[in-house]
Design an enzyme around this catalytic site. Structure first.
Site, PDB file in Angstrom:
ATOM      1  CG  MET A 143     -44.052  13.509  45.240  1.00 55.36           C
ATOM      2  SD  MET A 143     -42.906  13.681  46.628  1.00 55.36           S
ATOM      3  CE  MET A 143     -41.324  13.627  45.781  1.00 55.36           C
ATOM      4  CB  CYS A 185     -45.801  16.048  35.186  1.00 52.88           C
ATOM      5  SG  CYS A 185     -44.360  14.950  35.054  1.00 52.88           S
ATOM      6  CE  LYS A 215     -49.063  19.123  42.980  1.00 45.85           C
ATOM      7  NZ  LYS A 215     -47.826  19.273  42.184  1.00 45.85           N
ATOM      8  CD  GLU A 222     -37.531  24.205  48.144  1.00 43.86           C
ATOM      9  OE1 GLU A 222     -36.394  23.964  48.595  1.00 43.86           O
ATOM     10  OE2 GLU A 222     -37.989  23.615  47.125  1.00 43.86           O
ATOM     11  N   GLY A 231     -44.848  17.288  49.634  1.00 41.82           N
ATOM     12  CA  GLY A 231     -44.335  16.113  48.931  1.00 41.82           C
ATOM     13  C   GLY A 231     -42.961  15.716  49.421  1.00 41.82           C
TER      14      GLY A 231
END
Length: 323
Positions: free
Chosen positions: A10, A100, A141, A203, A225
């Site tokens: 992050m 991102c 990712k 989430e 995260g």
């Protein structure tokens, strides 16, 4: 295969200090660094050391958890050159960012914007895989898409075909940002088609979320995260043999956690932004620790770490007196 738990990259949040603290608390098998944004050239070693200081200590946190270096960009050849250099510096793995959602990133041909062209994912992953020594794993990712989910499987297959040994999928599109819910159900067809591991992300705030995500997505491996930033015990709770009671981790408490994080910042000689990062994290802690909300209101206008920590100490005295 044993399920793995990864600490998410992050930018501006999960820095070296946070990685060190969270891996000491426990539960994580792997970390991924904040992204190195590449565009025109190979960065000097100082840039990689700034974003992933663990390169100086064998590519691991003080708790011994490996940290893979994440790079992000749209030019395959430049991505490959930077990945090769990161491996030369000792990166135990390379992760490629196709997720991102930041507008400034997407406007400059990087991150989630690349999900509009699966062939470009293949080109970048393939170039990086070809440039990095075979013993250094290359992973990727991504999100479920840019504006919609129509290319999710195509993008996943492109990453696999390019040579990624693992794919993490954040279960939302770029357009959906971080708005709940995360669409874990879209991960199942991806996992069923790919031969490489698919890591579920998005989430996951509690152990119950983790278990539901695995059930719905069919993915054994998970990346967390924001959930662990708000609940620093989450990794440890997930890896416990029996479900947690649901209560927040009781040791260390919120004030001890803040002190530990600030101590790591000082120990590792952080740049001047340390006050801002402390405030940012204290605000995020409010989801788990109600006392953090009041503490944030008291410190939000403070400009120095010393002033913030003085308020933290004062709050601690008040809490202990109240108890």
């Amino acid at each position: 295969m044993v399920a793995t738990l990864t600490l998410a990259p992050m930018e501006g949040v999960v820095d070296v200090y946070m990685r060190d603290m969270l891996t000491e608390i426990g539960g994580f098998d792997l970390c991924v660094s904040e992204f190195v944004r590449v565009s025109q050239h190979v960065y000097p070693a100082s840039v990689f050391y700034q974003l992933c200081p663990e390169l100086r200590t064998g590519g691991k946190t003080s708790a011994g958890v490996p940290v893979h270096v994440q790079i992000m960009g749209g030019e395959a050849s430049v991505m490959a050159e930077n990945a090769a250099f990161a491996a030369e510096l000792g990166a135990p793995g390379i992760d490629l960012n196709f997720g991102c959602p930041a507008k400034t990133v997407n406007r400059h041909d990087a991150g989630a914007t690349l999900l509009q062209w699966p062939e470009r994912l293949y080109e970048i992953v393939s170039a990086v895989r070809g440039a990095v020594p075979r013993e250094v794993p290359v992973s990727a990712k991504m999100r479920l898409g840019f504006t919609d989910k129509g290319l999710a499987l195509d993008n996943a297959l492109a990453a696999e075909a390019g040579g990624a040994i693992k794919l993490t999928v954040h279960a939302r599109t770029k357009l959906e940002g971080y708005r709940p819910p995360a669409h874990w159900e879209y991960l199942r067809p991806i996992r069923e088609r790919l031969r490489i591991p698919v890591v579920a992300n998005g989430e996951i705030w509690t152990r119950a979320d983790y278990e539901k995500c695995r059930e719905v997505s069919g993915c054994a491996d998970v990346m967390v995260g924001r959930g662990v930033i708000a609940r620093p015990s989450l990794g440890r709770e997930i890896c416990a043999e029996t479900p947690a009671s649901g209560a927040a981790f009781e040791w260390p408490d919120i004030l001890e956690l803040i002190g530990i994080y600030q101590g790591k910042i000082r120990e590792m000689q952080a740049p001047p932004r340390e006050a801002g990062r402390l405030k940012q994290w204290i605000k995020l802690l409010g989801r788990t620790y109600p006392a953090a909300n009041d503490l944030f209101l008291a410190i939000r206008r403070l400009e120095t770490t010393e002033a913030i920590m003085a308020e933290v100490a004062r709050t601690g005295r008040e809490l202990r007196t109240a108890a």
